[in-house]
Scaffold this active site. Structure first.
Site, PDB file in Angstrom:
ATOM      1  CB  ALA A 111      31.599  42.669  60.981  1.00  0.00           C
ATOM      2  N   GLY A 154      36.696  41.621  59.593  1.00  0.00           N
ATOM      3  CA  GLY A 154      36.348  40.286  60.078  1.00  0.00           C
ATOM      4  C   GLY A 154      36.758  39.178  59.117  1.00  0.00           C
ATOM      5  CD  GLU A 157      38.934  40.912  63.231  1.00  0.00           C
ATOM      6  OE1 GLU A 157      37.773  41.000  62.794  1.00  0.00           O
ATOM      7  OE2 GLU A 157      39.319  41.532  64.233  1.00  0.00           O
ATOM      8  CD  GLU A 177      38.338  45.811  61.509  1.00  0.00           C
ATOM      9  OE1 GLU A 177      39.436  46.277  61.094  1.00  0.00           O
ATOM     10  OE2 GLU A 177      38.085  44.608  61.566  1.00  0.00           O
TER      11      GLU A 177
END
Ligand code: CAA
Length: 303
Positions: A111, A154, A157, A177
């Site tokens: 992200a 992300g 993911e 993260e």
């Protein structure tokens, strides 16, 4: 008229005044429209993803995350473009299989940290931050991730939202993260554990350590590791093989495999049997079995 509309969407202030509204919906549409027209091409182009129909039958939808300077960090605009591209290929009756890959040295480095830095708890909760990220996992057609480089946070993911993942030997994975004071927010803590078990999931999420493509393959996160120049050709080859089967049966099979994630074994087996039964209502099931007995290739009609 087209010129007027183009001018309006190139200038969000004029656009908003034109509609005398400042609602979130209008502004989101302005942003989407600006991204679509940003290249000046005669056909619609997106700012953050490239789309192309590829393969010998042009029935493979290739989506390339295209923000290489930021290592394809998954900013809001990129995720919206990605959702739109998935939607477009899902609706396109010619497309059998989708492939997602990244431009440059990353698949996606997670992200967008710069975009998230100043967000408050209230903003992420009321805005439903990341809730629109699920689109890839909801695609009815098979989606292959061709992981060309960093798949972090992300990015990792996103790869796990795909149905199948192939990785380049140079790819690097991780859920870092924890190193920036947060936790995975798009499936990292939930999907790794199902693939690799608790010990590995905890190690990956709690340490933030990166791991190699070979380790990802050993854990079952990716199904094949390839030299960089063979990654996309091999992903396309697999997509074409899947695309040579009946689209309706492929969709049903994907649904059955995915059900295993969501339910108990007994429920899953019952669901699978019913889906298996339902294939007997299709012409393609009849064609497939007839072709086998008649010793000829099947000619599926997706019916
Ligand atoms: N967000 C925003 N920008 C990013 C980014 C990210 N996740 N990852 C890289 N970039 C930007 C860098 O800021 C840099 O931009 P500038 O040139 O403007 O400074 C550019 O991409 C190149 O990055 P680096 O200079 O850092 O490249 P590197 O080769 O030295 O390092 C890397 C590569 C190890 C991937 C490093 O960039 C990195 O650690 N990135 C962050 C990875 C990360 O923490 N991801 C998780 C994000 S949170 C998340 O994903 C939450 C979730 O679950 C959804």
């Amino acid at each position: 008229m087209a010129g007027v509309i183009r001018k309006l969407i190139q200038n969000p202030v004029t656009f908003s005044k034109f509609f005398t509204s400042h609602s979130v919906g209008i502004n989101a549409n302005v942003a989407a429209a600006q991204r679509l027209f940003s290249t000046g091409a005669t056909h619609l182009q997106r700012e953050f993803v490239l789309t192309e129909k590829t393969g010998s039958k042009k029935n493979i939808g290739l989506i390339t995350l295209n923000r290489p300077k930021a290592l394809n960090a998954l900013c809001d605009g990129l995720m919206r473009d990605l959702s739109d591209a998935v939607e477009e290929f899902e609706k396109d009756r010619e497309i059998a299989t989708l492939i997602i890959t990244g431009q440059g040295k990353a698949f996606a480095a997670g992200a967008d940290i710069k975009e998230m830095q100043t967000l408050t708890f209230a903003e992420v909760v009321t805005g439903g931050f990341l809730s629109h990220w699920l689109r890839v996992s909801q695609c009815r057609k098979p989606v292959i991730a061709a992981v060309n480089g960093y798949a972090l946070g992300g990015g990792c993911e996103l790869m796990m939202m795909c149905d199948i993942a192939y990785a380049s030997e140079t790819a690097k994975f991780g859920q870092p993260e924890i190193l920036i004071g947060t936790i995975p927010g798009a499936g990292g803590t939930q999907r790794i554990i199902k693939l690799a078990g608790k010990s590995k999931a905890m190690e990956i999420c709690l340490s933030g350590n990166q791991f190699s493509a070979a380790e990802a393959e050993k854990m079952g996160l990716v199904s094949k590791v390839l030299p960089p120049d063979q990654l996309l050709p091999e992903a396309i080859k697999l997509a074409e093989k899947i695309g040579s089967n009946s689209k309706i049966i492929v969709g049903l099979c994907k649904e059955a495999v995915n059900r295993a994630y969501e339910t108990t074994l007994t429920e899953g087996l019952n669901f699978e049997r019913r889906i298996f039964h339902s294939t007997f209502a299709t012409e393609d099931r009849q064609e497939g079995m007839s072709a086998f007995i008649e010793k000829r290739p099947p000619n599926f009609q997706d019916k």
